[in-house]
Design an enzyme around this catalytic site. Sequence first.
Site, PDB file in Angstrom:
ATOM      1  N   ASN A  53      32.214  30.315  31.663  1.00  0.00           N
ATOM      2  CA  ASN A  53      31.935  31.244  32.746  1.00  0.00           C
ATOM      3  C   ASN A  53      32.372  30.611  34.062  1.00  0.00           C
ATOM      4  O   ASN A  53      31.759  29.652  34.536  1.00  0.00           O
ATOM      5  CB  ASN A  53      30.442  31.572  32.778  1.00  0.00           C
ATOM      6  CG  ASN A  53      30.108  32.671  33.775  1.00  0.00           C
ATOM      7  OD1 ASN A  53      30.940  33.060  34.603  1.00  0.00           O
ATOM      8  ND2 ASN A  53      28.894  33.179  33.702  1.00  0.00           N
ATOM      9  N   VAL A  54      33.416  31.162  34.674  1.00  0.00           N
ATOM     10  CA  VAL A  54      33.949  30.563  35.911  1.00  0.00           C
ATOM     11  C   VAL A  54      33.148  30.953  37.141  1.00  0.00           C
ATOM     12  O   VAL A  54      33.454  30.502  38.242  1.00  0.00           O
ATOM     13  CB  VAL A  54      35.438  30.926  36.127  1.00  0.00           C
ATOM     14  CG1 VAL A  54      36.298  30.356  35.017  1.00  0.00           C
ATOM     15  CG2 VAL A  54      35.622  32.430  36.251  1.00  0.00           C
ATOM     16  N   SER A 135      46.097  41.225  46.073  1.00  0.00           N
ATOM     17  CA  SER A 135      46.184  42.664  45.806  1.00  0.00           C
ATOM     18  C   SER A 135      46.849  43.334  46.997  1.00  0.00           C
ATOM     19  O   SER A 135      46.832  42.810  48.118  1.00  0.00           O
ATOM     20  CB  SER A 135      44.788  43.257  45.605  1.00  0.00           C
ATOM     21  OG  SER A 135      44.816  44.677  45.603  1.00  0.00           O
ATOM     22  N   TYR A 158      36.151  44.240  47.241  1.00  0.00           N
ATOM     23  CA  TYR A 158      37.460  43.894  46.682  1.00  0.00           C
ATOM     24  C   TYR A 158      38.456  43.560  47.785  1.00  0.00           C
ATOM     25  O   TYR A 158      39.169  42.554  47.723  1.00  0.00           O
ATOM     26  CB  TYR A 158      37.967  45.061  45.833  1.00  0.00           C
ATOM     27  CG  TYR A 158      39.296  44.833  45.165  1.00  0.00           C
ATOM     28  CD1 TYR A 158      39.388  44.100  43.985  1.00  0.00           C
ATOM     29  CD2 TYR A 158      40.474  45.365  45.702  1.00  0.00           C
ATOM     30  CE1 TYR A 158      40.599  43.901  43.354  1.00  0.00           C
ATOM     31  CE2 TYR A 158      41.692  45.173  45.079  1.00  0.00           C
ATOM     32  CZ  TYR A 158      41.757  44.437  43.900  1.00  0.00           C
ATOM     33  OH  TYR A 158      42.971  44.236  43.294  1.00  0.00           O
ATOM     34  N   ALA A 160      37.848  42.655  50.903  1.00  0.00           N
ATOM     35  CA  ALA A 160      37.454  41.449  51.638  1.00  0.00           C
ATOM     36  C   ALA A 160      37.781  40.195  50.835  1.00  0.00           C
ATOM     37  O   ALA A 160      38.285  39.202  51.376  1.00  0.00           O
ATOM     38  CB  ALA A 160      35.957  41.505  51.943  1.00  0.00           C
ATOM     39  N   LYS A 162      40.003  39.837  48.276  1.00  0.00           N
ATOM     40  CA  LYS A 162      41.444  39.632  48.076  1.00  0.00           C
ATOM     41  C   LYS A 162      42.136  39.200  49.371  1.00  0.00           C
ATOM     42  O   LYS A 162      43.035  38.355  49.352  1.00  0.00           O
ATOM     43  CB  LYS A 162      42.087  40.901  47.517  1.00  0.00           C
ATOM     44  CG  LYS A 162      41.657  41.230  46.099  1.00  0.00           C
ATOM     45  CD  LYS A 162      41.949  40.106  45.127  1.00  0.00           C
ATOM     46  CE  LYS A 162      41.623  40.476  43.702  1.00  0.00           C
ATOM     47  NZ  LYS A 162      41.866  39.358  42.748  1.00  0.00           N
TER      48      LYS A 162
END
Length: 249
Positions: A53-54, A135, A158, A160, A162
């Site tokens: 689990n990263v 993204s 997402y 913020a 990326k």
Amino acid sequence: MYAGIENKVILLVGAGGLIGKEVLLHLVKNGAKVVAVDLKRFESEADLFIEANVTEKDGIDYIVSTVIDKYGQIDGLVNLAYPRTSDWGRKFEDIEFESWQQNVDMQLNAVFYLCQQVLKIMRQQQYGSIVNIGSIYGVVGNDFSLYQEYGGTSPAAYTAIKGGIINFTKYLASYYGEYGVRVNCMSPGGVLDKKNQHNSFIARYSEKSPLKRLGNPEEMAPAVTFLLSDDASFITGHNLMVDGGWTII
């Protein structure tokens, strides 16, 4: 074949995702020793598979130590993991602060710690290459008209996260360049996933895109391999847009 990929130890985090599986295949095709990391093992041609689990500091420590114990080096890192909370995708006004905080921790903070630990090794080696995943929405504003027909939205966290990853990539490239380490970003546009995308989204996205379609997962993989390879030996701090032209208009 891409130069300098054969027999290189490439740590691929998030190997089980839509893009991750294609990156794994492409790297193996080019002769890399891929260390695939994901929460659950799946059948693959990876040289080594690590279930971890990263989003947890201990998980990242375990991954890095396992790779070093087996290979003694890490030549490349790809940060493709995409963990998120169960309420991911709520409209902005409905997002709980704790949810926002958790998503930033699971995504952005995990990228920070994984890069930090791998870069310690690459600095000692005096070489290495990292590819982070950005993204289009880390670069340009969101087109909310894509979601209107079915009442959806684009997650605020997402954009913020990326955007942060893209600029963090530039920071790392500047900081570690003197040690022969390159750090770049690959930013996909919309990637076709019929199981999780509404037909109206696919149609509207395709209408606006200069190439009039979404990308396919396998079209993302060569860009990652290229940035890892010696063919990109004079490229660092770059954000490669693989978006069918979305961000040019």
